[in-house]
Design an enzyme around this catalytic site. Structure first.
Site, short mmCIF file in Angstrom:
data_model
loop_
_atom_site.label_atom_id
_atom_site.label_comp_id
_atom_site.label_asym_id
_atom_site.label_seq_id
_atom_site.Cartn_x
_atom_site.Cartn_y
_atom_site.Cartn_z
N ASP A 203 0.80 -1.22 0.00
CA ASP A 203 0.00 0.00 0.00
C ASP A 203 0.84 1.27 0.00
O ASP A 203 0.38 2.32 -0.45
CB ASP A 203 -0.93 0.02 1.23
CG ASP A 203 -2.02 -1.04 1.13
OD1 ASP A 203 -2.34 -1.45 0.00
OD2 ASP A 203 -2.55 -1.44 2.17
N ASP A 227 -0.07 5.86 1.32
CA ASP A 227 -1.33 5.43 1.91
C ASP A 227 -1.44 5.99 3.33
O ASP A 227 -1.62 7.18 3.51
CB ASP A 227 -1.44 3.91 1.87
CG ASP A 227 -2.83 3.42 2.23
OD1 ASP A 227 -3.80 4.08 1.84
OD2 ASP A 227 -2.95 2.38 2.90
N ASP A 231 -0.80 2.26 9.83
CA ASP A 231 -2.02 1.47 9.70
C ASP A 231 -1.86 0.17 10.46
O ASP A 231 -0.78 -0.45 10.42
CB ASP A 231 -2.33 1.16 8.23
CG ASP A 231 -2.93 2.35 7.48
OD1 ASP A 231 -3.07 3.44 8.09
OD2 ASP A 231 -3.23 2.20 6.29
N ARG A 283 -8.56 11.04 9.58
CA ARG A 283 -8.16 9.74 10.15
C ARG A 283 -7.02 9.87 11.16
O ARG A 283 -5.93 9.36 10.96
CB ARG A 283 -7.76 8.76 9.04
CG ARG A 283 -8.88 8.39 8.11
CD ARG A 283 -8.48 7.26 7.17
NE ARG A 283 -9.57 6.88 6.29
CZ ARG A 283 -9.52 5.88 5.41
NH1 ARG A 283 -8.40 5.18 5.30
NH2 ARG A 283 -10.54 5.61 4.64
#
Length: 405
Positions: A203, A227, A231, A283
């Protein structure tokens, strides 16, 4: 994460069961209480001049006051708080010094390189001989019980694929600049001394945690990746993300693979003392399932929203400072994603002791006023007096041998 990558990792996990750690779930309220107790203890010591360099940040006050930190590097492993507090990294192993910033061979890495160290089977505490920029050709796939410790040098992992923590346990990433991360893949990559395999496209995350446990990312500076900056997906658990400085990025942090991947219901993440700075959009984090303690962070910039969620995560926001943008349509800290109000009103999102600036507001929901947070909230720090001080040193520190960081 592509389907082929997932299949590769699944097959690899079957071949290497020793790399997968079972992470017993912790009582989230007890962990929140302990975090707040440690914050208050550090603050009390600071107010009493107990530690002349005390900041009220319990992680930093655990090690930064030591002028001999360079000789006691592995003490850092005992300083984590929250859900990732048991991540010991390479504490019980030897010191490994990275001397070669180039020559990145994803299949046959050379001794002296970072990749050679992170794939070893034994615990290692990895440090750097000098300032360096490491441009990786493929993802840096880590093995268990490793610490990457950038203190004492300016170390950048940039302009190529970055760090991948998949089906391994006990990893600490500290004091690294991670930025401009790209996709990797369609290539062979080694993940242990005995195994390498085909990787399809990644990613392009700064730090990708996939089925990892006992992971601590501390005092890193992250920006501008393809990305996410950090994460965590596919059953990852027992994670602390602390003291980081994040800037210039859209989708900052995704915690949870998908709304339908229910294995992430066990995910527990502490997000503490970070500075979410200029150029960020959304986010910070976005949570899907699980429990997330967001404590004493400084949010000075966002374009869309700061904290979002879907699939009924529990979000416990305590003692943060939220400075809203001037755009009158972006004042809300929270975003309940992919669900009607009739559904998200039952999600357990609480804001306790948060400081709202420039019209910022947090939409609480679920059992926010219930007694489930009572013991933890009674100990929470006050952001108006603490957040600025606690997050002053966020990001990679300038540490010189013989003096305090």
């Amino acid at each position: 994460m592509t389907t082929t990558s997932v299949l590769f990792l699944f097959l690899f996990s079957l071949l290497s069961p020793s790399l997968i750690s079972s992470s017993p779930l912790q009582d989230p309220e007890l962990v929140a209480q302990e975090v707040n107790r440690q914050i208050n203890t550090s603050v009390a010591k600071r107010n009493l001049a107990y530690l002349s360099c005390g900041t009220g940040n319990p992680i930093d006050d655990c090690w930064r006051c030591d002028p001999n930190w360079e000789k006691n590097r592995q003490r850092l492993a005992d300083c984590a708080i929250g859900f990732g507090k048991n991540a010991i990294g390479g504490r019980d192993g030897k010191i490994y010094v990275v001397t070669d910033s180039g020559n990145d061979d994803p299949v046959n890495p050379k001794p002296g390189t970072l990749r050679y160290a992170v794939i070893r089977d034994e615990p290692l505490w990895i440090i750097f001989a000098r300032d360096m920029v490491i441009q990786l050709k493929e993802e840096l796939i880590m093995n268990s019980f490793k610490t990457i410790d950038g203190r004492g040098a300016s170390v950048h992992i940039a302009n190529g694929p970055c760090i991948t923590i998949q089906y391994v346990t006990n990893v600490i990433i500290h004091g690294i600049h991670i930025h401009d991360c790209k996709q990797g893949g369609n290539a062979m990559v080694r993940d242990s001394p005995r195994h390498f395999g085909w990787r399809t496209l990644s990613d392009g995350d700064g730090v990708s945690i996939f089925g990892g446990s006992h992971v601590w990312v501390d005092h890193c500076s992250l920006s501008n990746c393809r990305d996410g900056l950090i994460d965590a997906i596919h059953g990852s658990n027992a994670i602390t993300i602390s003291n980081n400085y994040m800037t210039h990025h859209d989708k900052v942090m995704l915690l949870g693979h998908s709304d339908t991947y229910t294995q992430d219901k066990n995910m527990q993440v502490t997000i503490a003392f970070n500075h979410f700075g200029e150029g960020l959009v959304q986010r910070m984090p976005r949570c899907r399932h699980g429990y997330f303690h967001v404590v004493n962070n400084d949010y000075t910039h966002w374009e869309m929203y700061a904290i979002g969620g879907s699939a009924n995560p529990t979000i416990n926001s305590q003692g943060n400072r939220f400075v809203a943008p001037n755009d009158r349509f972006s004042k809300e800290v929270t975003k309940h994603e992919d669900a009607p109000a009739s559904e998200w009103k039952g999600w357990n999102w609480r804001s306790e002791g948060d400081l709202m600036v420039n019209g910022a507001f947090f939409t609480q929901s679920g059992a926010a006023a219930s007694s489930s947070y009572a013991r933890a909230s009674s100990l929470s720090a006050r952001p108006s007096t603490l957040v600025g001080t606690i997050t002053t040193g966020a990001g990679a520190l300038v540490c010189r041998k013989g003096s305090r960081c």
